[in-house]
Design a protein around this motif. Structure first.
Motif, PDB file in Angstrom:
ATOM      1  N   ASP A  40      10.542 -10.279  -2.546  1.00 53.20           N
ATOM      2  CA  ASP A  40      10.864  -9.914  -1.171  1.00 53.20           C
ATOM      3  C   ASP A  40      12.214  -9.208  -1.197  1.00 53.20           C
ATOM      4  O   ASP A  40      13.199  -9.782  -1.662  1.00 53.20           O
ATOM      5  CB  ASP A  40      10.911 -11.170  -0.301  1.00 53.20           C
ATOM      6  N   TRP A  50       7.446 -19.220  -0.262  1.00 57.07           N
ATOM      7  CA  TRP A  50       7.652 -18.041   0.596  1.00 57.07           C
ATOM      8  C   TRP A  50       6.490 -17.857   1.553  1.00 57.07           C
ATOM      9  O   TRP A  50       6.700 -17.634   2.741  1.00 57.07           O
ATOM     10  CB  TRP A  50       7.865 -16.809  -0.276  1.00 57.07           C
ATOM     11  N   THR A 104       7.218  -6.962  -1.311  1.00 55.37           N
ATOM     12  CA  THR A 104       7.385  -6.568   0.080  1.00 55.37           C
ATOM     13  C   THR A 104       8.864  -6.382   0.395  1.00 55.37           C
ATOM     14  O   THR A 104       9.726  -6.894  -0.318  1.00 55.37           O
ATOM     15  CB  THR A 104       6.733  -7.603   1.036  1.00 55.37           C
TER      16      THR A 104
END
Length: 107
Positions: A40, A50, A104
């Protein structure tokens, strides 16, 4: 403009997004390879911790705006109850029809 989940090109990514949007932990786990990893914003994260925090316990939802690289790279309006809505990029590595890794971060 949002791309409907069923029109996402890569089947493993389609399963991942559908599971997130349905808040379906079992389907999500089924979309992942056994040793899947993630990051992330460039930082490695514990995938189980997460996803529980950022997706399942906070009502995460993905509205896909764009896909490229055969559906392995998405631009998403991602929202959850913790952070609200933000524009994010998601990049996937698929192995054997399952998500082996996703990264991401803010788009």
């Amino acid at each position: 403009m949002t791309i409907p989940v069923e029109q996402l090109s890569e089947p493993a990514v389609r399963a991942f997004v559908a599971a997130v949007n349905a808040n379906d932990r079992d389907a999500f786990q089924g979309a992942l390879a056994p040793a899947a990893t993630m990051s992330d914003d460039g930082t490695e994260r514990d995938l189980a911790e997460w996803t529980e925090r950022e997706i399942f316990s906070s009502g995460g939802h993905m509205d896909v705006e764009a896909q490229k690289a055969g559906g392995l790279s998405l631009v998403v309006r991602y929202r959850n109850e913790t952070w609200g809505e933000m524009r994010t990029a998601w990049d996937f590595i698929v192995d054997g029809g399952k998500i082996a890794r996703f990264e991401t971060g803010q788009a």
